[in-house]
Design an enzyme around this catalytic site. Structure first.
Site, PDB file in Angstrom:
ATOM      1  N   HIS A   1       0.837  -1.209   0.000  1.00  0.00           N
ATOM      2  CA  HIS A   1       0.000   0.000   0.000  1.00  0.00           C
ATOM      3  C   HIS A   1       0.872   1.259   0.000  1.00  0.00           C
ATOM      4  CE1 HIS A   1      -4.110   1.649   1.495  1.00  0.00           C
ATOM      5  NE2 HIS A   1      -3.434   2.606   0.891  1.00  0.00           N
TER       6      HIS A   1
ATOM      7  N   HIS B   1       1.499   5.155  -2.021  1.00  0.00           N
ATOM      8  CA  HIS B   1       1.049   6.168  -2.971  1.00  0.00           C
ATOM      9  C   HIS B   1       2.279   6.877  -3.539  1.00  0.00           C
ATOM     10  CE1 HIS B   1      -3.231   5.854  -1.893  1.00  0.00           C
ATOM     11  NE2 HIS B   1      -2.789   5.631  -0.666  1.00  0.00           N
TER      12      HIS B   1
ATOM     13  N   ARG C   1       1.992   8.758  -6.376  1.00  0.00           N
ATOM     14  CA  ARG C   1       1.416   9.992  -6.939  1.00  0.00           C
ATOM     15  C   ARG C   1       1.602  10.166  -8.446  1.00  0.00           C
ATOM     16  NH1 ARG C   1      -1.998  10.269  -2.938  1.00  0.00           N
ATOM     17  NH2 ARG C   1      -1.215  11.167  -0.988  1.00  0.00           N
TER      18      ARG C   1
ATOM     19  N   ASN D   1      -4.761   5.834  -7.353  1.00  0.00           N
ATOM     20  CA  ASN D   1      -5.375   7.170  -7.378  1.00  0.00           C
ATOM     21  C   ASN D   1      -4.398   8.262  -7.812  1.00  0.00           C
ATOM     22  OD1 ASN D   1      -3.935   6.900  -4.975  1.00  0.00           O
ATOM     23  ND2 ASN D   1      -5.396   8.059  -3.757  1.00  0.00           N
TER      24      ASN D   1
ATOM     25  N   ASP E   1       0.656   2.664   3.718  1.00  0.00           N
ATOM     26  CA  ASP E   1      -0.251   3.721   3.263  1.00  0.00           C
ATOM     27  C   ASP E   1       0.509   5.039   3.166  1.00  0.00           C
ATOM     28  OD1 ASP E   1      -2.479   5.022   2.330  1.00  0.00           O
ATOM     29  OD2 ASP E   1      -3.579   4.984   4.221  1.00  0.00           O
TER      30      ASP E   1
END
Length: 449
Positions: A58, A60, A62, A92, A305
């Site tokens: 997990h 990110h 970007r 995302n 995360d």
């Protein structure tokens, strides 16, 4: 000296007996006491613990689209320094990773960087809108070979759509990773619903918003016979639901973040937006339940995360601030403090929840392997006796939103070997791994620390 031949001398393998590891040609050529390799670069590992490279389910990164917050290059540098040799990049981005083209772009950026193995996570729904399934099959068949799918940041709240996604991924042994958050129960929520939110007058985020989705989805997974993964479990009730599901043979796995193992909603009294995160920081009772769940195997893995943000998105009023915290460079230390130094886990357990099991969940075949002869040389060396003070401005990530700023933490990563190549030596970035046939970085590009 032969290139890519290293002799790790005297490391405690998984925290056990001190042995030597001979790395040659990207694999562990020998393990034992006193293997002879006169052509090897010797790495003195006395007092250090040797572990398999960590795998984050997990992260990110970007990119594409939010390079003001993080890039694949900066995020994977942070990962290597934190002891990771593989990360799963959440969908995302902008554009959303909901097509074969976007996941292949992220995959290519990871290979070009060469610091860790970057495994793109595909979106479950088009544009994360929750209205129609994304190109799951095309992403699975792409060069990125996607096996994990998630709308993380947004819950797949439609039960029909969630059922279809679970059914679809069965065809290629994929897994749906759910961000468990019933949106109608969290509209306008700013922090955990409880005594502290009542005192502060901030809209509460009830535990049942997470728990109700987990309960629904484990039953859906049982109904269709598919794999389900629960992202960032944060409440004691969620732990109990996952435990109940596993006792009934439902194929569910779950993760907990480092920050949910140590931080509580009491910190929100400061109104410092660095503590604003999704799901929110919970109570001390929840923290203790999460630790116990990780120790007994109810929670399968630690997932960072890692969520970097530009400073202006955090240095503002609480209500306007973005949700998220960085975590790649502090994860090992936080887990050491909360789980190993408390006696709840051993270093062998640590390897299970940060390497072996995450690699299995993400279907990353050459990661999370035993430190044995013939296995891929994804290895980290950790100094468990080290102490260091967190300074976000000295980190490789672009995000400065670490909740551990100024905190002294135990343990440090001394070296990271990715595919047998030392990406980190003496606690500092060395050079990236270059895939066979890869184009060298343009002149003037910084490839080291």
């Amino acid at each position: 000296m032969v290139e890519n031949t290293y002799l790790i001398r005297g490391a405690a393998i998984l925290g056990g007996e001190a042995e030597d590891l001979l790395i040659r040609g990207g694999v562990i050529a020998e393990r034992g006491k006193g293997p002879v390799a006169g052509d090897a670069t010797v790495v003195d590992a006395a007092g250090l613990v040797a572990l398999p490279g960590m795998v984050d389910v997990h992260t990110h990164l970007r990119e594409p689209g939010r390079e003001d917050a993080e890039t694949v290059e900066t995020g994977t540098r942070a990962a290597a320094l934190g002891g990771f040799t593989a990360v799963h990049a959440m969908a995302n981005s902008n554009p959303v990773a909901d097509t074969a083209g976007v996941v292949e772009q992220v995959h290519s950026l990871g290979r070009a960087s060469g610091w860790v193995d970057v495994r793109p996570v595909g979106a479950v729904t088009v544009g994360l809108a929750g209205e129609q399934l994304a190109e799951l099959g095309a992403m699975a068949d792409s060069r990125a070979q996607v096996r994990m799918f998630s709308d993380d940041g947004i819950c797949v709240h439609d039960p029909v759509l969630m059922r279809r996604a679970l059914e679809y991924v069965k065809a290629f042994d994929g897994v749906v990773a759910q961000h468990a958050q019933e949106p109608r129960l969290t509209a306008g929520a700013q922090m955990n619903e409880g005594a502290v939110s009542a005192v502060l007058g901030l809209a509460g985020w009830p535990a049942v918003a997470e728990e109700s989705i987990i309960a629904r989805d484990v039953l859906l997974a049982q109904h269709v016979g598919s794999r389900l993964h629960i992202c960032h479990v944060s409440t004691a009730g969620s732990v109990e639901i996952v435990r109940w599901a596993k006792a009934r043979g439902i194929n569910v796995t779950a993760e907990v973040t480092p920050h949910h193992l140590i931080l509580t909603d009491e910190l929100v009294r400061s109104y410092d937006p660095v503590y604003k995160v999704n799901p929110p920081l919970r109570t001390n009772a929840d923290v203790q339940a999460l630790r116990e769940g990780l120790a007994d195997g109810t929670i399968d893995v630690v997932g960072t995360d890692h969520a970097p943000h530009p400073s202006e998105h955090k240095e503002c009023e609480w209500a306007q601030a973005a949700m998220g915290m960085t975590g790649l460079e502090t994860a090992l230390s936080v887990v050491q403090e909360t789980m190993i130094e408390t006696g709840l886990m051993t270093w062998a357990d640590f390897a299970r929840v940060t390497s072996f099991t995450p690699a299995r969940i993400g279907r990353v075949e050459d990661q999370g392997r035993p430190l044995e002869k013939g296995e891929p040389a994804n290895v980290i060396l950790v100094d468990p006796a080290a102490r260091w003070t967190v300074d976000p401005h000295k980190m490789a990530t672009m995000g400065r939103n670490s909740p551990f700023k100024g905190k002294e933490l135990p343990g440090s990563v001394v070296a990271t070997f990715f595919k047998g190549h030392p990406t980190v030596l003496d606690g500092r970035l060395n050079t990236p791994y270059r895939y066979p046939g890869a184009v060298e970085a343009p002149a003037g590009t910084v490839s080291g620390a």
